[in-house]
Design a protein around this motif. Structure first.
Motif, PDB file in Angstrom:
ATOM      1  N   SER A 225      -0.855  -6.620  -0.022  1.00  0.00           N
ATOM      2  CA  SER A 225       0.225  -5.635  -0.035  1.00  0.00           C
ATOM      3  C   SER A 225       0.923  -5.749   1.309  1.00  0.00           C
ATOM      4  CB  SER A 225      -0.338  -4.230  -0.256  1.00  0.00           C
ATOM      5  OG  SER A 225       0.687  -3.270  -0.316  1.00  0.00           O
ATOM      6  N   ARG A 226       1.876  -6.675   1.378  1.00  0.00           N
ATOM      7  CA  ARG A 226       2.451  -7.082   2.644  1.00  0.00           C
ATOM      8  C   ARG A 226       3.470  -6.058   3.169  1.00  0.00           C
ATOM      9  NH1 ARG A 226       5.298 -12.156   0.608  1.00  0.00           N
ATOM     10  NH2 ARG A 226       5.836 -10.524  -0.910  1.00  0.00           N
ATOM     11  N   LEU A 227       3.795  -6.217   4.420  1.00  0.00           N
ATOM     12  CA  LEU A 227       4.788  -5.333   5.027  1.00  0.00           C
ATOM     13  C   LEU A 227       6.086  -5.344   4.228  1.00  0.00           C
ATOM     14  CD1 LEU A 227       5.553  -3.494   7.407  1.00  0.00           C
ATOM     15  CD2 LEU A 227       6.219  -5.554   8.662  1.00  0.00           C
ATOM     16  N   GLU A 228       6.505  -6.525   3.789  1.00  0.00           N
ATOM     17  CA  GLU A 228       7.768  -6.642   3.061  1.00  0.00           C
ATOM     18  C   GLU A 228       7.700  -6.082   1.645  1.00  0.00           C
ATOM     19  OE1 GLU A 228       6.230 -10.973   3.567  1.00  0.00           O
ATOM     20  OE2 GLU A 228       6.052  -9.025   4.604  1.00  0.00           O
ATOM     21  N   ASP A 229       6.502  -5.745   1.166  1.00  0.00           N
ATOM     22  CA  ASP A 229       6.355  -5.140  -0.164  1.00  0.00           C
ATOM     23  C   ASP A 229       6.510  -3.621  -0.125  1.00  0.00           C
ATOM     24  OD1 ASP A 229       5.777  -7.611  -1.437  1.00  0.00           O
ATOM     25  OD2 ASP A 229       3.675  -7.479  -0.800  1.00  0.00           O
ATOM     26  N   HIS A 230       6.676  -3.057   1.061  1.00  0.00           N
ATOM     27  CA  HIS A 230       6.699  -1.605   1.229  1.00  0.00           C
ATOM     28  C   HIS A 230       8.122  -1.062   1.334  1.00  0.00           C
ATOM     29  CE1 HIS A 230       2.450  -2.296   2.007  1.00  0.00           C
ATOM     30  NE2 HIS A 230       2.256  -0.994   1.941  1.00  0.00           N
ATOM     31  N   TYR A 231       8.269   0.218   0.984  1.00  0.00           N
ATOM     32  CA  TYR A 231       9.556   0.910   1.107  1.00  0.00           C
ATOM     33  C   TYR A 231       9.307   2.308   1.663  1.00  0.00           C
ATOM     34  CZ  TYR A 231       8.010   2.757  -3.470  1.00  0.00           C
ATOM     35  OH  TYR A 231       7.284   3.335  -4.498  1.00  0.00           O
ATOM     36  N   HIS A 232      10.344   2.859   2.274  1.00  0.00           N
ATOM     37  CA  HIS A 232      10.240   4.177   2.891  1.00  0.00           C
ATOM     38  C   HIS A 232      10.462   5.279   1.853  1.00  0.00           C
ATOM     39  CE1 HIS A 232      11.522   2.470   7.084  1.00  0.00           C
ATOM     40  NE2 HIS A 232      10.365   2.009   6.664  1.00  0.00           N
ATOM     41  N   ILE A 233       9.774   6.400   2.076  1.00  0.00           N
ATOM     42  CA  ILE A 233       9.971   7.614   1.290  1.00  0.00           C
ATOM     43  C   ILE A 233      10.311   8.722   2.273  1.00  0.00           C
ATOM     44  CG2 ILE A 233       8.902   9.288  -0.267  1.00  0.00           C
ATOM     45  CD1 ILE A 233       6.977   6.991  -1.130  1.00  0.00           C
ATOM     46  N   GLU A 234      11.492   9.318   2.127  1.00  0.00           N
ATOM     47  CA  GLU A 234      11.954  10.311   3.101  1.00  0.00           C
ATOM     48  C   GLU A 234      12.658  11.457   2.394  1.00  0.00           C
ATOM     49  OE1 GLU A 234      13.494   8.231   6.922  1.00  0.00           O
ATOM     50  OE2 GLU A 234      13.873   6.828   5.284  1.00  0.00           O
ATOM     51  N   GLU A 235      12.140  12.651   2.559  1.00  0.00           N
ATOM     52  CA  GLU A 235      12.770  13.858   2.023  1.00  0.00           C
ATOM     53  C   GLU A 235      12.826  14.853   3.173  1.00  0.00           C
ATOM     54  OE1 GLU A 235      14.825  15.755  -0.856  1.00  0.00           O
ATOM     55  OE2 GLU A 235      13.742  13.909  -1.306  1.00  0.00           O
ATOM     56  N   SER A 240       7.364  12.793   3.860  1.00  0.00           N
ATOM     57  CA  SER A 240       7.765  11.420   4.124  1.00  0.00           C
ATOM     58  C   SER A 240       6.557  10.520   3.977  1.00  0.00           C
ATOM     59  CB  SER A 240       8.388  11.269   5.524  1.00  0.00           C
ATOM     60  OG  SER A 240       7.438  11.524   6.542  1.00  0.00           O
ATOM     61  N   GLY A 241       6.826   9.229   3.831  1.00  0.00           N
ATOM     62  CA  GLY A 241       5.732   8.290   3.659  1.00  0.00           C
ATOM     63  C   GLY A 241       6.233   6.918   3.290  1.00  0.00           C
ATOM     64  N   GLN A 242       5.442   6.228   2.493  1.00  0.00           N
ATOM     65  CA  GLN A 242       5.727   4.850   2.146  1.00  0.00           C
ATOM     66  C   GLN A 242       5.227   4.567   0.738  1.00  0.00           C
ATOM     67  OE1 GLN A 242       2.810   2.087   3.846  1.00  0.00           O
ATOM     68  NE2 GLN A 242       1.957   3.824   4.983  1.00  0.00           N
ATOM     69  N   GLY A 243       5.841   3.579   0.121  1.00  0.00           N
ATOM     70  CA  GLY A 243       5.374   3.083  -1.156  1.00  0.00           C
ATOM     71  C   GLY A 243       5.189   1.589  -1.069  1.00  0.00           C
ATOM     72  N   THR A 244       4.420   1.037  -1.996  1.00  0.00           N
ATOM     73  CA  THR A 244       4.251  -0.402  -2.083  1.00  0.00           C
ATOM     74  C   THR A 244       4.546  -0.858  -3.501  1.00  0.00           C
ATOM     75  OG1 THR A 244       2.724  -2.275  -1.824  1.00  0.00           O
ATOM     76  CG2 THR A 244       1.762  -0.184  -2.530  1.00  0.00           C
TER      77      THR A 244
END
Length: 386
Positions: A225-235, A240-244
């Protein structure tokens, strides 16, 4: 403010211009007390999990930022939270986890309360052998109940009583994860563990919010689950957090996996998300299990992390559950040296709170901005009241 000299003016600036929270917000007891009210008492904070009181009559005492609380599953199978004190002289009612077979009895003068908090017995209150007195109205002297709500297996509490209803305050998160609004089954003793960490609780939130550190701190996880597979979650102001986009199910030696939650959308075939619900609950969702980490602040520089794993079925393979818990514990332990290192770094007197990567630190900056906003709001209210 003269009373609390922390300058928060730069924290809420656009991310490319902002600084992080000043050192005092990680090291100073006075600021810790201020944040206790502004962040943890005034909002919906995580206290425990409903699985801590699995059966009717179960009662577990908690110390929440110095406040004695009691988690109870009452006779109607409702989980409640009370202040853990007798209404007579403020004596602690329950000192250790136990089953309430009859009533909750104060060990000092034997005033007794039902599991739903009603005062039911006041022996000798009117004199020897006189169990009633006109000056003691039992209907007005039940246990003080703390607002609570259960979601994702977590018992959330609002100490101040001033927050909007949980469903209103967290509507955006409930909507985002509506597919997981279903029964979750705690994995039991082998699916719960605690970590003692020498850092301010906010550093655990900040680290959890971002994926930037994965290649260096979690090389095993980053291998698939690489760095480039992740996206930001921001409300803003909420979570807030991250998804993969790449979630790999754990398997046993026979390629067996946990059962999936039924009727999930296709997104969850490969995706997973990890969100901090402000202030202190770290949540993760996957196609076959979820987890909750409840951060228990124990002072400006010490935190206990309570980790709980939940599944789609009440019966799952014992060995696979243990393997899953072991894997997650290894991941969470990998973070300890980072948050403890940042905590030590907050004693560098010239540190200005640090800067954020505009590309990688959005979720963390959002949390800093939320903290600063809530603290400033409380300061302005206090100033107006003077």
């Amino acid at each position: 403010m003269d009373r609390l000299p922390t300058d928060l003016s730069n924290v809420r600036r656009p991310i490319a211009e902002a600084n992080g929270l000043p050192n005092a917000h990680y090291t100073d007891a006075t600021v810790f007390e201020e944040e206790k009210h502004a962040l943890l008492y005034d909002g919906w904070s995580g206290l425990a999990v409903a699985a801590d009181v699995p059966e009717i009559g179960d009662a577990v005492p908690f110390n929440f930022l110095g406040m004695p609380l009691l988690l109870v599953r009452d006779r109607q199978n409702t989980v409640r939270v009370f202040q853990n004190i007798c209404r007579h002289r403020g004596m602690i009612l329950v000192a250790e986890p136990r089953k309430i077979e009859g009533a909750i009895r104060c060990p000092y003068h034997s005033w007794c309360y039902s599991t739903n908090g009603k005062l039911v017995s006041t022996p000798h209150v009117g004199g020897p052998g006189q169990n009633r007195h006109e000056g003691i109205d039992r209907n007005l002297l039940g246990l003080v109940e703390v607002r609570s709500h259960i979601w994702m297996g977590v018992v959330w509490i609002n100490i101040s009583g001033t927050a909007p209803d949980f469903e209103t305050a967290n509507a955006a998160l409930l909507d985002r994860w509506s597919e997981f609004d279903r029964p979750l089954y705690h994995g039991g003793a082998d699916s719960a563990f605690a970590l003692e960490v020498n850092c301010n609780w906010k550093l655990a939130v900040e680290n959890y919010c971002e994926s930037y550190h994965l290649p260096w701190v979690h090389p095993g996880l980053n291998s698939y689950s690489r760095l480039e597979d992740h996206y930001h979650i921001e409300e803003e102001g909420l979570f807030s957090g991250q998804g993969t986009l790449v979630y790999r199910q754990i398997k046993d030696n026979n390629e067996k996996v946990f059962p999936d939650f039924e009727d999930l959308s296709d997104k969850w075939d490969t995706a997973a998300e990890y969100i901090t619900a402000f202030p202190n609950v770290l949540l993760g969702v996957h196609r076959d299990h979820t987890f909750a980490i409840i951060l228990e602040p124990q002072g400006p520089e010490k935190t206990r992390e309570h980790v709980h794993l939940f599944y789609a079925s009440p019966t799952t393979d014992d060995a696979l559950r243990a393997r899953n818990a072991k894997q997650w514990k290894e991941v969470f332990v990998e973070d300890i040296f980072v948050v403890e290192g940042m905590q030590r770094g907050r004693h560098a007197v010239s540190f200005d709170g640090g800067r954020f990567s505009p590309a990688m630190d959005g979720p963390t900056h959002l949390f800093h901005a939320w903290v600063a906003g809530r603290v400033q709001q409380r300061r302005m209210a206090a100033q107006a009241a003077e």
